[in-house]
Design a protein around this motif. Structure first.
Motif, PDB file in Angstrom:
ATOM      1  N   ASP A  80       0.833  -1.214   0.000  1.00 28.96           N
ATOM      2  CA  ASP A  80       0.000   0.000   0.000  1.00 28.96           C
ATOM      3  C   ASP A  80       0.864   1.260   0.000  1.00 28.96           C
ATOM      4  N   LYS A 126       2.070   2.147  -3.455  1.00 27.40           N
ATOM      5  CA  LYS A 126       1.019   2.773  -4.261  1.00 27.40           C
ATOM      6  C   LYS A 126       0.926   4.260  -3.946  1.00 27.40           C
ATOM      7  N   ARG A 127       1.111   4.614  -2.669  1.00 26.09           N
ATOM      8  CA  ARG A 127       1.012   6.021  -2.269  1.00 26.09           C
ATOM      9  C   ARG A 127       2.183   6.851  -2.772  1.00 26.09           C
ATOM     10  N   THR A 128       3.325   6.218  -2.993  1.00 28.05           N
ATOM     11  CA  THR A 128       4.492   6.977  -3.448  1.00 28.05           C
ATOM     12  C   THR A 128       4.470   7.214  -4.956  1.00 28.05           C
ATOM     13  N   ALA A 129       3.501   6.628  -5.656  1.00 25.59           N
ATOM     14  CA  ALA A 129       3.406   6.823  -7.100  1.00 25.59           C
ATOM     15  C   ALA A 129       2.976   8.258  -7.402  1.00 25.59           C
ATOM     16  N   TRP A 133      -0.717  10.394  -6.657  1.00 22.86           N
ATOM     17  CA  TRP A 133      -1.589   9.788  -5.644  1.00 22.86           C
ATOM     18  C   TRP A 133      -2.284  10.871  -4.837  1.00 22.86           C
ATOM     19  N   THR A 134      -3.570  10.684  -4.590  1.00 23.27           N
ATOM     20  CA  THR A 134      -4.319  11.611  -3.757  1.00 23.27           C
ATOM     21  C   THR A 134      -4.934  10.850  -2.590  1.00 23.27           C
TER      22      THR A 134
END
Length: 296
Positions: free
Chosen positions: A105, A108-111, A114-115
């Motif tokens: 997870d 995914k946030r470091t992509a 991302w909001t």
């Protein structure tokens, strides 16, 4: 919520029994120490049984945050490792999956683009990764946490952080000193931490390889620990890292020095004598002062 039973609370209660037993032992109250240790063991047994039953009942492969909900709460679960030192007792498969899923997870946030929002309480999970010998994950998370300081450039965190920062929403306390304390604990653990279950001191578990570039020296001076003070210095030279350790620290199980490099260790000497490599990337030191040469 009313009626829900959080394992977070159970782990803190277990920590209380363990600390109570330790305090009683120091005070020479052996009967009280034995009673507190026994009560703590009973709580642990009941808690582990509950976790096993609830993972099956909810059909999940991770440690739930609370029994009734079967929720995914790795930031709460991390307290079992970093404050309560219960890693050795937790079911290995579900513990691994809990933090594997958390890290998935995180990536995914470091992509880009991302909001969403998160709570910097997560910083304690970086410390948990260090305790689980997952330095790369710990440093990746710590770097991510540094991007969540608000306003940008301030040395502080709010209780809730939003990406992009222009979003409106609840931010809670700011600065949030509980998060700041988690940051300090994590940074300290990068240099040294007490392995409560093994009664040993761990050094250099989170030193980034880049800190040793260019022959720079990395270390600490007179760092206080449960068993005394410790100092160490390390410097990279060619295919070797040379480490000096000193101080009056005397942990019962010795000092475990973690290799700061990801390369495999080919040889280790302590005070000129060959030493065994432990866990693939560490060496145990039982006498100080010590001069260690790590060969790669």
């Amino acid at each position: 919520e009313p009626g829900n039973h959080s394992y977070w609370d159970d782990f803190w209660a277990l920590k209380g029994w363990k600390d109570g037993a330790a305090i009683a032992q120091v005070l020479g109250k052996t009967n009280d120490a034995a009673w507190a240790a026994s009560e703590g063991a009973k709580l642990r047994e009941a808690m582990l049984s509950s976790i096993d039953q609830e993972t099956k009942r909810h059909g999940i492969d991770f440690i739930p945050g609370c029994a009734e909900l079967g929720d995914f709460a790795p930031t709460s679960t991390a307290i079992a490792i970093v404050a309560c030192h219960e890693q050795a007792f937790l079911p290995e498969a579900v513990l691994k999956r809990t933090f594997d899923r958390y890290y998935e997870d995180l990536l995914k946030r470091t992509a880009p683009g991302w909001t969403g929002s998160f709570s910097p309480y997560e910083i304690r999970t970086a410390q948990a990764f260090l305790y689980m010998n997952q330095k790369d994950r710990a440093l990746r998370l710590l770097d991510y946490m540094m991007t969540g300081r608000r306003p940008a450039g301030w040395k502080q965190w709010a209780e809730a952080v939003y990406f992009p920062p222009e979003q409106g929403g609840f931010i809670g306390d700011m600065p949030h000193t509980w998060v700041s304390a988690g940051f300090l604990h994590t940074v300290r653990s990068m240099f040294c931490y007490e392995h409560e279950g093994a009664h040993g001191l761990v050094l250099a578990a989170g030193i980034p390889e880049s800190w040793l570039d260019g022959g720079r020296e990395v270390g600490v001076t007179d760092a206080p620990t449960y068993w005394g003070r410790v100092s160490f210095r390390m410097r990279k030279s060619g295919s070797e890292v040379r480490v000096s350790i000193a101080g009056d620290v005397r942990p019962p199980a010795g000092i475990m020095l973690q290799s700061p490099l990801s390369l495999p260790l080919h040889s280790v000497t302590v005070n000129g004598q060959p030493a065994a490599v432990r866990l693939g990337n560490a060496v145990v030191v039982n006498e100080l002062p010590a001069e260690i040469v790590l060969g790669y």
